[in-house]
Design an enzyme around this catalytic site. Structure first.
Site, PDB file in Angstrom:
ATOM      1  CE  LYS A  51      -3.669  -2.188   2.717  1.00 50.88           C
ATOM      2  NZ  LYS A  51      -4.512  -2.012   3.909  1.00 50.88           N
ATOM      3  CG  ASN A 165     -11.798  -3.158   6.873  1.00 51.21           C
ATOM      4  OD1 ASN A 165     -11.246  -4.021   7.544  1.00 51.21           O
ATOM      5  ND2 ASN A 165     -12.880  -2.524   7.274  1.00 51.21           N
ATOM      6  NE  ARG A 250      -8.060  -0.399   9.796  1.00 53.26           N
ATOM      7  CZ  ARG A 250      -7.231  -0.770   8.834  1.00 53.26           C
ATOM      8  NH1 ARG A 250      -7.671  -1.526   7.847  1.00 53.26           N
ATOM      9  NH2 ARG A 250      -5.969  -0.394   8.843  1.00 53.26           N
TER      10      ARG A 250
END
Length: 284
Positions: A51, A165, A250
């Site tokens: 990421k 997520n 999350r």
């Protein structure tokens, strides 16, 4: 939500706009780098790592950024109005003669020596979309902590890099287990499938403007963002709850019928808090 596939797409846009060109402007709007000026330097390449984004500049420097939940890089033509957010959210500007890249809401932004990139990304596990992808190592990393819930293990970028997520929730659905099932309790056949399935999902979406995991017309995702609507397979209401280690929760989506395993705990340190509002709260 930026995950490995969308970060790869951002890297491509930045590479196409900047690589091989001389910077005519650089503006870093964070105190530590406010005086750094890369004007006159040529951008060599922009590379994704999980990421993370690494923009390498001649002279042995790298602009390292991470988008986290809502950061973004936008590319504009000369004279085009910048439209990624209000001006106070701009953290970086890198411009050439014909393109301007603007970084909005970047929670991680630093300039480091290219030789020191490992300091920023060396902790990452195998990159699902990178040349270092190693499914055996990724599975070994996950299995190293058998008592950990599979949802938390998938989000840990030290195990494998690129899952966020959305893919966490979708992978658990496709494997038929709840995100709270421990890694050690994941059936061996499903554990063996996990690395290949994760890579398949990200590979399928690396060139798509809209992420899809279902293959069903009119439905992009199986569970993420769908609570309390019916499960696409069985019709049971999809549920959403917070999952995390207590430091960061999350929103996590699952079908209690299609996915075997424990439901989230409620209350207490590290427990999950079931959400009773619409699932759209979790799609930020």
């Amino acid at each position: 939500m930026p995950e490995g596939d969308t970060v790869l797409q951002a890297a491509r846009r930045l590479h196409d706009a900047l690589a091989g060109k001389v910077l005519t402007r650089s503006d870093f709007r964070v105190p530590r780098y406010a005086t750094v000026d890369l004007t006159g330097h040529t951008v060599l390449d922009v590379t994704p790592r999980g990421k993370h984004l690494l923009a390498r500049v001649e002279g042995g420097l790298t602009v390292h950024s991470h988008l986290r939940m809502d950061g973004s890089w936008k590319v504009f033509a000369p004279g085009q109005r910048w439209s990624g957010g209000p001006a106070h959210q701009i953290r970086a500007v890198l411009a050439t003669a014909d393109r301007t890249a603007v970084g909005y809401r970047l929670p991680v932004l630093e300039i480091l020596r290219t030789a020191d990139e490992q300091r920023a990304v060396g902790h990452l596990g195998p990159d699902l979309l990178g040349p270092d992808w190693d499914p055996v190592r990724a599975l070994d990393n996950l299995r190293a902590d058998p008592a950990r819930p599979i949802g938390e293990a998938l989000l840990d970028q030290r195990n494998l890099a690129g899952i966020g997520n959305v893919y966490k929730s979708e992978l658990c659905f496709l494997l038929g287990v709840t995100p709270w099932l421990t890694v050690g309790d994941l059936p061996a056949d499903r554990a063996a499938r996990l690395p290949a399935l994760a890579r398949e999902l990200l590979e399928a979406n690396r060139d798509r403007p809209v992420r899809r995991t279902t293959g069903l017309r009119g439905h992009n995702l199986f569970v993420y963002g769908r609570a309390p609507r019916p499960c696409l397979r069985c019709g049971t209401s999809v549920r959403v709850a917070d999952q995390g280690d207590g430091s960061r929760e999350r929103p996590t989506y699952w079908c209690p019928t299609c996915q075997a395993g424990p439901a989230p705990r409620t209350g207490g340190p590290g427990g999950a808090r079931t959400r009773h509002r619409s699932a759209h709260r979790g799609s930020r």
